[in-house]
Design an enzyme around this catalytic site. Structure first.
Site, PDB file in Angstrom:
ATOM      1  N   LYS A   1       0.842  -1.202   0.000  1.00 20.64           N
ATOM      2  CA  LYS A   1       0.000   0.000   0.000  1.00 20.64           C
ATOM      3  C   LYS A   1       0.875   1.249   0.000  1.00 20.64           C
ATOM      4  CE  LYS A   1      -3.667  -2.385   2.468  1.00 20.64           C
ATOM      5  NZ  LYS A   1      -4.138  -2.823   3.775  1.00 20.64           N
TER       6      LYS A   1
ATOM      7  N   GLN B   1      -4.591  -1.724  10.041  1.00 24.77           N
ATOM      8  CA  GLN B   1      -4.529  -3.031   9.388  1.00 24.77           C
ATOM      9  C   GLN B   1      -5.132  -4.105  10.291  1.00 24.77           C
ATOM     10  OE1 GLN B   1      -3.597  -3.524   6.223  1.00 24.77           O
ATOM     11  NE2 GLN B   1      -3.897  -5.726   6.338  1.00 24.77           N
TER      12      GLN B   1
ATOM     13  N   ASP C   1     -10.987   2.781   4.744  1.00 28.29           N
ATOM     14  CA  ASP C   1     -11.455   1.393   4.635  1.00 28.29           C
ATOM     15  C   ASP C   1     -12.977   1.314   4.500  1.00 28.29           C
ATOM     16  OD1 ASP C   1      -9.423  -0.577   4.681  1.00 28.29           O
ATOM     17  OD2 ASP C   1      -9.041  -0.210   6.810  1.00 28.29           O
TER      18      ASP C   1
HETATM   19  N1  GUN Z   1      -6.978  -6.938   6.358  1.00 32.19           N
HETATM   20  C1  GUN Z   1      -7.391  -7.628   5.266  1.00 32.19           C
HETATM   21  N2  GUN Z   1      -8.042  -6.819   4.419  1.00 32.19           N
HETATM   22  C2  GUN Z   1      -8.055  -5.593   4.985  1.00 32.19           C
HETATM   23  C3  GUN Z   1      -8.598  -4.334   4.590  1.00 32.19           C
HETATM   24  O1  GUN Z   1      -9.218  -4.173   3.535  1.00 32.19           O
HETATM   25  N3  GUN Z   1      -8.389  -3.313   5.463  1.00 32.19           N
HETATM   26  C4  GUN Z   1      -7.737  -3.454   6.627  1.00 32.19           C
HETATM   27  N4  GUN Z   1      -7.591  -2.405   7.407  1.00 32.19           N
HETATM   28  N5  GUN Z   1      -7.216  -4.598   7.030  1.00 32.19           N
HETATM   29  C5  GUN Z   1      -7.389  -5.664   6.208  1.00 32.19           C
END
Ligand code: GUN
Length: 274
Positions: free
Chosen positions: A48, A92, A115
């Protein structure tokens, strides 16, 4: 059979996001919080960060030890909420078990919740009101279907998996686009019979679950699963070799939903709310 080429489409989305970022008066600034040292999470977060930098989004990864307590994390979120330079915050997942995930998600300013997991954004999605952000994976899947001109309205969409991150928001987004939606999960009896009636299948389970060769002719299959098989090879929920000759469109693993999720998150990170 046609491939839903997430890699190709994600590059196009990222080009557009880059152009959008260049046109903004304020540089977006994404802050990603990573608690603990789960190797998969580290890899995602790094991905990311690197993608954000490529398209002109400033990013910051805040790494905290696994034993960080909930209040420390809440204080950090509060600080980021109050920092005008910060336009996006994501924590995350998964979090260590001693931290209540819901308390954390709820603490993020919904206008910085890239998110789309905050109850205000989820509530708006369910009510059919434009949220500040849609969750990245389902939004990326909709972008992918739209790019290939796949009709959603009036179709029977079968979503396999009911997680808050993928299954539930996916079902809601398909419903908002006027699909007839069936949500299947671990308690569903006779999944194969339901799969046979699907025009669109979105599978987000993390197990080889779509093996049935009886998928409907002209069906569209989106595979969200990604894991390693017993030979260590990356694979998805769908038995690609068995199913692909029968369907119209199918997303590969890797190179399907994964790159679309990142591109979709970057689209979110480029949205700046004052
Ligand atoms: N863990 C797996 N997918 C995601 C996501 O889309 N966002 C976040 N914050 N954690 C994740």
């Amino acid at each position: 059979m046609n491939l839903l080429d997430g890699k190709k489409v994600s590059e196009k989305v990222l080009e557009n996001v880059k152009a959008r970022v260049e046109s903004l008066n304020k540089q977006p600034f994404l802050n990603v919080i990573l608690v603990g040292d789960d190797p998969a999470s580290k890899l995602y977060v790094n991905n990311k960060r690197k993608t954000a930098e490529k398209i002109g989004i400033r990013s910051n990864v805040i790494e905290l030890p696994a034993e960080t307590d909930e209040n420390t994390l809440l204080d950090l979120i509060n600080k980021l909420n109050n920092d005008d330079k910060v336009t996006g915050i994501m924590v995350q997942l998964p979090l260590p078990v001693h931290i209540n995930k819901n308390n954390i998600v709820k603490a993020i300013n919904p206008k910085k919740d890239v998110d789309g997991f905050h109850p205000e954004n989820v509530g708006k999605l369910v009510l059919g009101i434009e949220p500040y952000f849609y969750p990245a994976t389902p939004q990326g899947i909709i972008m992918l279907l739209d790019e290939y001109g796949i009709q959603i309205e009036g179709k029977h969409a079968v979503v396999i998996g009911r997680s808050n991150i993928v299954g539930k928001p996916m079902a809601q987004m398909l419903l908002n686009r006027n699909a007839t939606v069936t949500v299947c999960h671990s308690y569903t009896s006779d999944l194969d019979e339901i799969i046979k009636t699907a025009d669109i299948i979105v599978s987000a389970v993390g197990k080889k679950i779509v093996r049935c060769k009886m998928v409907k002719k002209n069906s569209v299959i989106v595979d969200v699963g990604i894991f390693r098989d017993s030979n260590g090879k990356l694979t998805g929920d769908v038995d690609f070799d068995i199913v692909s000759p029968y369907c119209d469109f199918i997303s590969p693993v890797p190179g399907g939903v994964g790159p679309m999720t990142i591109a979709s998150l970057m689209y979110n990170a480029s949205k700046v709310y004052e």
